[in-house]
Motif scaffolding. Structure first.
Motif, PDB file in Angstrom:
ATOM      1  N   THR A 107      -2.537 -12.164 -39.209  1.00  0.00           N
ATOM      2  CA  THR A 107      -3.471 -12.699 -38.602  1.00  0.00           C
ATOM      3  C   THR A 107      -4.282 -11.754 -37.412  1.00  0.00           C
ATOM      4  OG1 THR A 107      -2.971 -15.071 -39.113  1.00  0.00           O
ATOM      5  CG2 THR A 107      -4.972 -14.834 -37.218  1.00  0.00           C
ATOM      6  N   LEU A 108      -2.877 -11.425 -36.422  1.00  0.00           N
ATOM      7  CA  LEU A 108      -2.824 -10.860 -35.126  1.00  0.00           C
ATOM      8  C   LEU A 108      -4.005  -9.286 -35.828  1.00  0.00           C
ATOM      9  CD1 LEU A 108      -3.116 -10.876 -32.000  1.00  0.00           C
ATOM     10  CD2 LEU A 108      -0.433 -10.236 -32.456  1.00  0.00           C
ATOM     11  N   SER A 109      -3.294  -9.296 -37.082  1.00  0.00           N
ATOM     12  CA  SER A 109      -4.117  -7.548 -36.571  1.00  0.00           C
ATOM     13  C   SER A 109      -5.587  -7.912 -37.771  1.00  0.00           C
ATOM     14  CB  SER A 109      -3.032  -6.504 -38.422  1.00  0.00           C
ATOM     15  OG  SER A 109      -1.741  -6.601 -37.406  1.00  0.00           O
ATOM     16  N   MET A 110      -5.536  -9.004 -38.517  1.00  0.00           N
ATOM     17  CA  MET A 110      -6.818  -8.576 -38.995  1.00  0.00           C
ATOM     18  C   MET A 110      -8.190  -8.606 -37.550  1.00  0.00           C
ATOM     19  SD  MET A 110      -5.681 -10.614 -43.111  1.00  0.00           S
ATOM     20  CE  MET A 110      -8.192 -10.871 -42.336  1.00  0.00           C
ATOM     21  N   LEU A 111      -7.398  -9.802 -36.971  1.00  0.00           N
ATOM     22  CA  LEU A 111      -8.661 -10.075 -35.490  1.00  0.00           C
ATOM     23  C   LEU A 111      -8.753  -8.908 -35.250  1.00  0.00           C
ATOM     24  CD1 LEU A 111      -7.415 -14.038 -34.080  1.00  0.00           C
ATOM     25  CD2 LEU A 111      -9.582 -12.975 -35.030  1.00  0.00           C
ATOM     26  N   THR A 112      -7.695  -8.206 -34.348  1.00  0.00           N
ATOM     27  CA  THR A 112      -8.006  -7.444 -33.828  1.00  0.00           C
ATOM     28  C   THR A 112      -8.764  -6.184 -34.351  1.00  0.00           C
ATOM     29  OG1 THR A 112      -5.486  -6.244 -34.428  1.00  0.00           O
ATOM     30  CG2 THR A 112      -6.005  -7.796 -31.845  1.00  0.00           C
ATOM     31  N   GLY A 113      -8.333  -5.774 -35.880  1.00  0.00           N
ATOM     32  CA  GLY A 113      -8.958  -4.918 -36.687  1.00  0.00           C
ATOM     33  C   GLY A 113     -10.657  -5.267 -36.563  1.00  0.00           C
ATOM     34  N   GLY A 114     -10.744  -6.503 -36.180  1.00  0.00           N
ATOM     35  CA  GLY A 114     -12.120  -6.669 -36.480  1.00  0.00           C
ATOM     36  C   GLY A 114     -12.690  -6.243 -35.644  1.00  0.00           C
ATOM     37  N   PHE A 115     -11.974  -7.085 -33.948  1.00  0.00           N
ATOM     38  CA  PHE A 115     -12.541  -7.142 -33.141  1.00  0.00           C
ATOM     39  C   PHE A 115     -12.692  -5.353 -32.872  1.00  0.00           C
ATOM     40  CE2 PHE A 115     -10.725 -11.131 -31.206  1.00  0.00           C
ATOM     41  CZ  PHE A 115     -12.223 -11.391 -31.676  1.00  0.00           C
ATOM     42  N   LEU A 116     -12.134  -4.451 -33.353  1.00  0.00           N
ATOM     43  CA  LEU A 116     -12.015  -3.213 -32.839  1.00  0.00           C
ATOM     44  C   LEU A 116     -13.612  -2.488 -34.080  1.00  0.00           C
ATOM     45  CD1 LEU A 116      -8.441  -1.232 -33.201  1.00  0.00           C
ATOM     46  CD2 LEU A 116     -10.208  -1.045 -31.798  1.00  0.00           C
ATOM     47  N   ILE A 117     -13.465  -3.459 -35.184  1.00  0.00           N
ATOM     48  CA  ILE A 117     -14.460  -2.301 -35.822  1.00  0.00           C
ATOM     49  C   ILE A 117     -15.839  -2.980 -35.262  1.00  0.00           C
ATOM     50  CG2 ILE A 117     -16.140  -3.252 -38.226  1.00  0.00           C
ATOM     51  CD1 ILE A 117     -13.083  -3.651 -39.190  1.00  0.00           C
ATOM     52  N   PHE A 118     -15.988  -4.182 -34.346  1.00  0.00           N
ATOM     53  CA  PHE A 118     -17.272  -5.051 -34.066  1.00  0.00           C
ATOM     54  C   PHE A 118     -17.327  -3.974 -33.108  1.00  0.00           C
ATOM     55  CE2 PHE A 118     -18.737  -7.036 -30.614  1.00  0.00           C
ATOM     56  CZ  PHE A 118     -19.762  -7.845 -30.838  1.00  0.00           C
ATOM     57  N   GLU A 119     -16.374  -2.978 -31.901  1.00  0.00           N
ATOM     58  CA  GLU A 119     -16.318  -2.545 -31.089  1.00  0.00           C
ATOM     59  C   GLU A 119     -17.604  -1.062 -31.420  1.00  0.00           C
ATOM     60  OE1 GLU A 119     -16.501  -2.538 -27.806  1.00  0.00           O
ATOM     61  OE2 GLU A 119     -15.806  -4.205 -27.571  1.00  0.00           O
ATOM     62  N   ILE A 120     -16.974  -0.361 -32.469  1.00  0.00           N
ATOM     63  CA  ILE A 120     -17.857   0.899 -32.592  1.00  0.00           C
ATOM     64  C   ILE A 120     -19.018   0.698 -33.406  1.00  0.00           C
ATOM     65  CG2 ILE A 120     -16.972   2.290 -35.011  1.00  0.00           C
ATOM     66  CD1 ILE A 120     -14.282   1.389 -34.742  1.00  0.00           C
ATOM     67  N   VAL A 121     -18.918  -0.769 -33.976  1.00  0.00           N
ATOM     68  CA  VAL A 121     -20.911  -0.736 -34.492  1.00  0.00           C
ATOM     69  C   VAL A 121     -21.432  -1.108 -32.987  1.00  0.00           C
ATOM     70  CG1 VAL A 121     -22.215  -2.157 -35.728  1.00  0.00           C
ATOM     71  CG2 VAL A 121     -20.019  -1.498 -36.586  1.00  0.00           C
ATOM     72  N   ASN A 122     -21.069  -1.778 -32.745  1.00  0.00           N
ATOM     73  CA  ASN A 122     -21.990  -2.035 -30.598  1.00  0.00           C
ATOM     74  C   ASN A 122     -21.845  -1.528 -30.312  1.00  0.00           C
ATOM     75  OD1 ASN A 122     -22.457  -4.106 -32.597  1.00  0.00           O
ATOM     76  ND2 ASN A 122     -21.815  -6.026 -31.464  1.00  0.00           N
ATOM     77  N   ASN A 123     -21.005  -0.929 -29.603  1.00  0.00           N
ATOM     78  CA  ASN A 123     -20.908   0.328 -28.355  1.00  0.00           C
ATOM     79  C   ASN A 123     -20.590   0.980 -29.215  1.00  0.00           C
ATOM     80  OD1 ASN A 123     -21.365  -1.816 -26.921  1.00  0.00           O
ATOM     81  ND2 ASN A 123     -18.927  -2.104 -26.881  1.00  0.00           N
ATOM     82  N   GLY A 124     -19.998   2.055 -30.291  1.00  0.00           N
ATOM     83  CA  GLY A 124     -19.602   2.680 -30.139  1.00  0.00           C
ATOM     84  C   GLY A 124     -18.426   3.638 -30.083  1.00  0.00           C
ATOM     85  N   ASN A 125     -17.469   2.512 -29.052  1.00  0.00           N
ATOM     86  CA  ASN A 125     -16.429   2.877 -28.523  1.00  0.00           C
ATOM     87  C   ASN A 125     -14.756   2.890 -29.462  1.00  0.00           C
ATOM     88  OD1 ASN A 125     -14.242   2.884 -27.117  1.00  0.00           O
ATOM     89  ND2 ASN A 125     -14.531   1.283 -25.421  1.00  0.00           N
ATOM     90  N   TRP A 126     -14.709   3.586 -29.925  1.00  0.00           N
ATOM     91  CA  TRP A 126     -13.546   2.539 -31.077  1.00  0.00           C
ATOM     92  C   TRP A 126     -11.793   2.673 -30.237  1.00  0.00           C
ATOM     93  CZ3 TRP A 126      -9.260   6.225 -31.400  1.00  0.00           C
ATOM     94  CH2 TRP A 126      -9.749   7.777 -30.995  1.00  0.00           C
ATOM     95  N   PHE A 127     -11.835   3.233 -28.980  1.00  0.00           N
ATOM     96  CA  PHE A 127     -10.418   3.308 -28.115  1.00  0.00           C
ATOM     97  C   PHE A 127     -10.897   2.472 -26.942  1.00  0.00           C
ATOM     98  CE2 PHE A 127      -8.061   5.913 -25.259  1.00  0.00           C
ATOM     99  CZ  PHE A 127      -7.153   6.214 -26.077  1.00  0.00           C
ATOM    100  N   VAL A 128     -10.269   1.464 -27.428  1.00  0.00           N
ATOM    101  CA  VAL A 128     -10.010  -0.292 -26.695  1.00  0.00           C
ATOM    102  C   VAL A 128      -8.352  -0.002 -27.035  1.00  0.00           C
ATOM    103  CG1 VAL A 128     -10.479  -2.106 -26.079  1.00  0.00           C
ATOM    104  CG2 VAL A 128     -12.321  -1.018 -27.783  1.00  0.00           C
ATOM    105  N   GLU A 129      -8.015   0.256 -26.033  1.00  0.00           N
ATOM    106  CA  GLU A 129      -6.973  -0.289 -25.036  1.00  0.00           C
ATOM    107  C   GLU A 129      -6.218  -1.202 -25.219  1.00  0.00           C
ATOM    108  OE1 GLU A 129      -4.065   2.418 -24.191  1.00  0.00           O
ATOM    109  OE2 GLU A 129      -6.100   3.939 -24.514  1.00  0.00           O
ATOM    110  N   SER A 130      -6.363  -2.122 -25.249  1.00  0.00           N
ATOM    111  CA  SER A 130      -5.826  -3.746 -25.221  1.00  0.00           C
ATOM    112  C   SER A 130      -6.065  -4.222 -26.496  1.00  0.00           C
ATOM    113  CB  SER A 130      -6.681  -5.014 -24.448  1.00  0.00           C
ATOM    114  OG  SER A 130      -7.605  -4.922 -24.616  1.00  0.00           O
TER     115      SER A 130
END
Length: 129
Positions: free
Chosen positions: A21-44
């Protein structure tokens, strides 16, 4: 006679689902950051993804089989050694001219790479032995 490790069985079963669950959620949030903000490098988010992988890696029954315990340890040790050497070299190359070593590889990346190599090493060791 029941051993004391019987009380840990629910935790090890839950840790797999929690890790997925944690891996899928954070993977989804990382994809969201890439699509919306163009930022794939979110440390947290990378740190949380690594934590999810760690929960998955150590999930299962409490190490009843000594062979599996040894293979998981070997996989984690191989991942740690490879990541230590490669991250040190890459950090040196990235930050060479800068004495303060800014913009180097963070500890989150270290954990993530170490666990990915541990998963791969464990899979290879498990098929070989």
């Amino acid at each position: 006679m029941k051993s004391k490790s019987q009380s840990l069985l629910p935790w090890f079963n839950v840790s797999f689902y929690l890790g997925v669950t944690l891996s899928m959620l954070t993977g989804g949030f990382l994809i969201f950051e890439i699509v919306n903000n163009g930022n794939w490098f979110v440390e947290s988010l990378l740190g949380q993804f690594g934590l999810g992988l760690l929960l998955i890696y150590f999930s299962g029954k409490p190490m009843i089989d000594e062979r599996i315990r040894l293979l998981k340890f070997k996989g984690l040790a191989i991942g740690f050694v490879i990541t230590c050497f490669s991250a040190t070299i890459v950090n040196y190359i990235i930050t060479y001219p800068d004495g303060n070593q800014k913009n180097g590889i963070s500890s989150y990346w270290f954990v993530l790479i170490c666990l990915l190599i541990a998963f791969i090493s464990f899979g290879i060791l498990k098929t070989r032995e």
